[in-house]
Design a protein around this motif. Structure first.
Motif, short mmCIF file in Angstrom:
data_model
loop_
_atom_site.label_atom_id
_atom_site.label_comp_id
_atom_site.label_asym_id
_atom_site.label_seq_id
_atom_site.Cartn_x
_atom_site.Cartn_y
_atom_site.Cartn_z
N LEU A 28 0.87 -1.18 0.00
CA LEU A 28 0.00 0.00 0.00
C LEU A 28 0.90 1.22 0.00
O LEU A 28 1.55 1.53 1.00
CB LEU A 28 -0.92 -0.01 1.22
N ASP A 29 0.97 1.88 -1.15
CA ASP A 29 1.93 2.94 -1.35
C ASP A 29 1.48 3.80 -2.53
O ASP A 29 0.29 4.06 -2.66
CB ASP A 29 3.33 2.33 -1.58
N SER A 30 2.42 4.13 -3.42
CA SER A 30 2.14 5.04 -4.53
C SER A 30 1.99 4.34 -5.87
O SER A 30 1.84 4.99 -6.90
CB SER A 30 3.26 6.08 -4.63
N GLY A 31 2.05 3.01 -5.87
CA GLY A 31 2.00 2.26 -7.11
C GLY A 31 3.38 1.72 -7.46
O GLY A 31 4.40 2.19 -6.94
N ILE A 32 3.42 0.73 -8.34
CA ILE A 32 4.68 0.08 -8.72
C ILE A 32 4.81 0.09 -10.23
O ILE A 32 3.89 -0.27 -10.96
CB ILE A 32 4.72 -1.38 -8.21
N ASP A 33 6.00 0.46 -10.71
CA ASP A 33 6.31 0.37 -12.14
C ASP A 33 6.62 -1.09 -12.43
O ASP A 33 7.75 -1.54 -12.34
CB ASP A 33 7.50 1.27 -12.47
N HIS A 34 5.59 -1.84 -12.79
CA HIS A 34 5.75 -3.28 -12.99
C HIS A 34 6.55 -3.64 -14.23
O HIS A 34 6.94 -4.78 -14.42
CB HIS A 34 4.38 -3.98 -13.02
N ASN A 35 6.83 -2.67 -15.10
CA ASN A 35 7.62 -2.92 -16.30
C ASN A 35 9.13 -2.84 -16.02
O ASN A 35 9.93 -3.13 -16.91
CB ASN A 35 7.25 -1.91 -17.40
N HIS A 36 9.50 -2.46 -14.82
CA HIS A 36 10.92 -2.37 -14.48
C HIS A 36 11.56 -3.76 -14.59
O HIS A 36 10.94 -4.76 -14.23
CB HIS A 36 11.08 -1.81 -13.07
N SER A 37 12.79 -3.81 -15.07
CA SER A 37 13.46 -5.09 -15.32
C SER A 37 13.61 -5.95 -14.07
O SER A 37 13.65 -7.18 -14.17
CB SER A 37 14.83 -4.84 -15.95
N MET A 38 13.67 -5.36 -12.89
CA MET A 38 13.85 -6.16 -11.67
C MET A 38 12.62 -6.99 -11.34
O MET A 38 12.68 -7.91 -10.52
CB MET A 38 14.24 -5.28 -10.49
N PHE A 39 11.48 -6.70 -11.98
CA PHE A 39 10.24 -7.41 -11.68
C PHE A 39 9.81 -8.36 -12.80
O PHE A 39 8.67 -8.81 -12.82
CB PHE A 39 9.10 -6.41 -11.43
N LYS A 40 10.70 -8.68 -13.71
CA LYS A 40 10.30 -9.46 -14.89
C LYS A 40 9.75 -10.84 -14.58
O LYS A 40 8.98 -11.38 -15.35
CB LYS A 40 11.44 -9.53 -15.90
N LYS A 41 10.09 -11.42 -13.44
CA LYS A 41 9.59 -12.76 -13.10
C LYS A 41 8.41 -12.73 -12.15
O LYS A 41 7.97 -13.76 -11.67
CB LYS A 41 10.72 -13.59 -12.50
N LEU A 42 7.88 -11.54 -11.87
CA LEU A 42 6.78 -11.40 -10.91
C LEU A 42 5.50 -10.95 -11.58
O LEU A 42 5.53 -10.20 -12.55
CB LEU A 42 7.14 -10.36 -9.84
#
Length: 161
Positions: free
Chosen positions: A6-20
């Motif tokens: 619960l925050d400001s949102g997540i940039d899900h396209n960032h390379s560190m999140f590619k497997k999530l």
């Protein structure tokens, strides 16, 4: 493990999140509910929080991101609504709340207690002003704060009550 941030949102396209699998939720005023939606990230705090969590907790499978902060201020109604939505509709193991509000709310305490009873762990930061804030101060919530007494990243102080 499934977590909600619960925050400001997540940039899900960032390379560190590619497997999530990351879903961003926004509160829609017209329907008075949370909807999963592509969002433009205005404040990178939620993305930073998610990166720290995924770096140290390798067992995360899914992240639900709730935008409860637009720019810098926490919205207590959005915070409570997000927690109620998670309780009612999601199977979640951990909730990370990167904020605190100074005003006590019985409704906020009640939903935190319900989530605790459901075995959902809640971690909440204290407000930046260094005062007592909620939900970090509630029983059943792990409240976190910073201190100058610690010198290493992995050090911590356990304070009961």
């Amino acid at each position: 493990m499934k977590i909600a941030i619960l925050d400001s949102g997540i940039d899900h396209n960032h390379s560190m999140f590619k497997k999530l699998n990351i879903e961003n939720y926004i509160y829609e005023e017209e329907t008075k509910t949370w909807i999963a939606k592509e969002i433009k990230i205005k404040n990178g705090h939620g993305t930073a929080v998610a990166s720290v969590l995924t770096k140290y907790a390798k067992q995360i499978d899914e992240i639900y991101s709730f935008r409860v902060v637009e720019e810098t201020d926490a919205d207590i109604e959005k915070l409570i609504n997000a927690l109620e939505y998670i309780y009612a509709f999601m199977d979640c193991d951990l909730i990370n709340i990167s904020m605190g509000v100074r005003e006590y709310s019985k409704r906020l305490e009640e939903i935190c207690n319900k989530l605790y009873d459901k075995k959902v762990m809640i971690i909440s930061a204290y407000a930046n002003e260094g005062c007592v804030s909620y939900p970090a101060a509630f029983d059943g919530v792990i409240g976190i704060d910073s201190t100058v007494n610690l010198k290493k990243f992995n050090e911590y102080i356990w304070v009961k009550k």
